[in-house]
Design an enzyme around this catalytic site. Structure first.
Site, short mmCIF file in Angstrom:
data_model
loop_
_atom_site.label_atom_id
_atom_site.label_comp_id
_atom_site.label_asym_id
_atom_site.label_seq_id
_atom_site.Cartn_x
_atom_site.Cartn_y
_atom_site.Cartn_z
N ARG A 147 0.82 -1.13 0.12
CA ARG A 147 0.01 0.00 -0.02
C ARG A 147 0.85 1.07 0.03
O ARG A 147 2.17 1.38 0.59
CB ARG A 147 -0.85 0.09 1.25
CG ARG A 147 -2.36 -0.64 1.15
CD ARG A 147 -3.05 -0.24 0.15
NE ARG A 147 -4.52 -0.87 0.00
CZ ARG A 147 -4.79 -1.48 -0.97
NH1 ARG A 147 -3.71 -1.97 -1.82
NH2 ARG A 147 -5.76 -2.27 -1.00
N GLU A 199 -3.46 7.90 -5.57
CA GLU A 199 -3.63 7.31 -6.86
C GLU A 199 -4.98 8.06 -7.56
O GLU A 199 -5.95 7.89 -6.92
CB GLU A 199 -3.74 5.98 -6.65
CG GLU A 199 -2.53 5.22 -6.25
CD GLU A 199 -2.43 3.85 -5.95
OE1 GLU A 199 -3.40 3.05 -6.76
OE2 GLU A 199 -1.35 3.46 -5.44
N HIS A 205 -0.15 0.86 -10.28
CA HIS A 205 -0.78 -0.28 -9.19
C HIS A 205 -1.34 -1.45 -10.19
O HIS A 205 -2.56 -1.69 -10.24
CB HIS A 205 -2.00 0.42 -8.56
CG HIS A 205 -2.61 -0.35 -7.54
ND1 HIS A 205 -2.94 0.39 -6.32
CD2 HIS A 205 -2.63 -1.70 -7.03
CE1 HIS A 205 -3.40 -0.32 -5.54
NE2 HIS A 205 -3.06 -1.63 -5.81
#
Length: 327
Positions: free
Chosen positions: A236, A265, A284
Site C-alpha cells: 500500500r 492514486e 498499481h
C-alpha cells in the site's frame, strides 16, 4: 481462495438483492444472472441503496465510497465482498463494529505479484531501465550488471502474497527472510525487521495497511539500508513516507526503488515522484494479468454459492486487524 474457511453471515431467506459498487467494465457474474436481484450503484447513489441490499460487491476496489456511505441510517448488507486484496479503503468504525462479514479476493493476486516483484529485481539488477534509455539515444555503452543469485531479500508481509514472493525469489537463488506480524516457524517478527533490512540487498513491502504499518518505511529505516540496496513496494502506498524515500534516493543512501503503489492514486502529472532519480513507477498493476477481472468475478460467484447455501466462507477479514488472519 486458500484461506481457512470461517463462519459467514446467516443463510439468506427469500429473494436476495446484490448491490454492486460499479467499476468499468462491470463484473461477469455468470450463473447468478436471473437468480439474484442485481442492482448497481456508484459513489453518488451507494448511501441510498445500501439499506435495501443483502450483500455488497465492491467491484470498484479503488473507491472510498463505502467508508463514506456506511455510517448512514437504515439496515446494512450482511456480507461485503471486496474485489481486491486490501480492504483498508472500505473500513470505517461503523462497519468494523457491525455484524457484517467482510471477505476479500485473497488468492487471486499472489503469483502475478510475485512475478512482478521478480521482474523488478531482475530489471534493476541487470540495469534494464538504463539499457532502454541508451537504446532510445542510439548509444552503445558496455556496462556490468549485478548477479541476483546469492543476494539477500527481506520481504515484509507474511500473507499469501508475501509467501509467493519468497518462493519466487528463492527460485532465483535469492536468500530470503519473511517478516510478519507474529513470529513463528519460518517467519520473523517485527522486532527483527531493522536487523534484516540492514543486511538486505532487496527490501520488498507486501504488508497490509494497518495502524501499525502506516508509514513504517520512513527516514530511519531507509537510512539503515545498505547503499547498494533497493526497495520495492507492492503493498500500500501509505506504508511509505514518500518524502523520506525521495531523500534517500536523491542522496544515494540506497541504490534504487520501485513503487507500484503510491499515497495518492492516480499519480498526478505534477507529482515530484516522476523525477526522483533511481525510482521506477508503475500504476498499481503488479497483480493485474490478462483475465484478472474474470477471475475476480468467478471467485465472487463461488463465494456467493457458499453464502447462499449457508456454508462457511473463506477469505473472511478480521475487521479489527484489517486482513485475513491465520497465515
Amino acid at each position: 481462495m486458500n484461506a481457512r474457511p470461517s463462519p459467514g453471515p446467516a443463510r439468506p431467506t427469500g429473494p436476495v438483492t446484490l448491490l454492486v459498487l460499479d467499476a468499468d467494465p462491470l463484473p461477469r457474474l455468470g450463473r447468478l444472472t436471473g437468480r439474484v436481484r442485481i442492482e448497481h450503484a456508484d459513489a453518488s447513489t451507494l448511501a441510498e441503496r445500501l439499506p435495501y441490499a443483502d450483500a455488497l460487491l465492491v467491484w470498484d476496489f479503488a473507491s472510498h465510497a463505502v467508508r463514506r456511505a456506511w455510517p448512514g441510517e437504515g439496515p446494512r448488507p450482511r456480507w461485503v465482498h471486496v474485489a481486491a486484496a486490501g480492504v483498508d479503503h472500505v473500513m470505517c468504525p461503523e462497519l468494523t463494529a457491525s455484524d457484517t462479514v467482510v471477505t476479500n479476493a485473497r488468492g487471486i493476486f499472489d503469483r502475478p505479484m510475485a512475478e512482478y516483484v521478480a521482474a523488478l529485481v531482475l530489471a534493476m539488477a541487470k540495469d534494464l531501465p538504463r539499457t532502454w534509455d541508451l537504446q532510445r539515444n542510439h548509444t552503445w555503452r558496455h556496462r556490468e550488471s549485478q548477479r541476483v543469485a546469492g543476494t539477500r531479500a527481506c520481504v515484509v508481509g507474511s500473507g499469501p502474497i508475501g509467501r509467493a514472493i519468497v518462493r519466487t525469489l528463492k527460485a532465483l537463488d535469492v536468500t530470503t527472510a519473511l517478516v510478519g506480524r507474529t513470529p513463528r516457524t519460518g517467519i520473523h517478527g517485527p522486532g527483527e525487521l531493522d536487523r534484516l533490512m540492514a543486511r538486505a540487498d532487496w527490501v520488498v513491502s507486501a504488508a497490509p495497511l494497518t495502524a501499525e504499518t502506516r508509514g513504517m518505511f520512513d527516514a530511519r529505516r531507509f537510512g539503515m539500508m545498505q547503499p547498494s540496496a533497493r526497495f520495492i513496494n507492492v503493498g500500500r502506498g501509505q506504508l511509505v513516507v514518500e518524502e523520506a524515500l525521495t531523500e534517500a534516493l536523491s542522496k544515494r543512501w540506497i541504490a534504487g526503488a520501485a513503487l507500484d503503489v503510491v499515497q495518492g492514486e492516480p499519480l498526478g502529472p505534477d507529482s515530484p515522484l516522476w523525477e526522483v532519480p533511481g525510482l521506477i513507477l508503475s500504476p498499481h498493476m503488479s497483480g493485474d494479468t490478462v483475465g484478472w477481472r474474470d477471475e475476480l468475478g468467478k471467485q465472487f460467484v463461488e463465494l456467493y454459492e457458499r453464502w447462499a447455501a449457508g456454508r462457511p466462507l473463506p477469505n473472511v477479514v478480521d475487521k479489527k486487524r484489517g486482513y485475513v488472519p491465520g497465515h
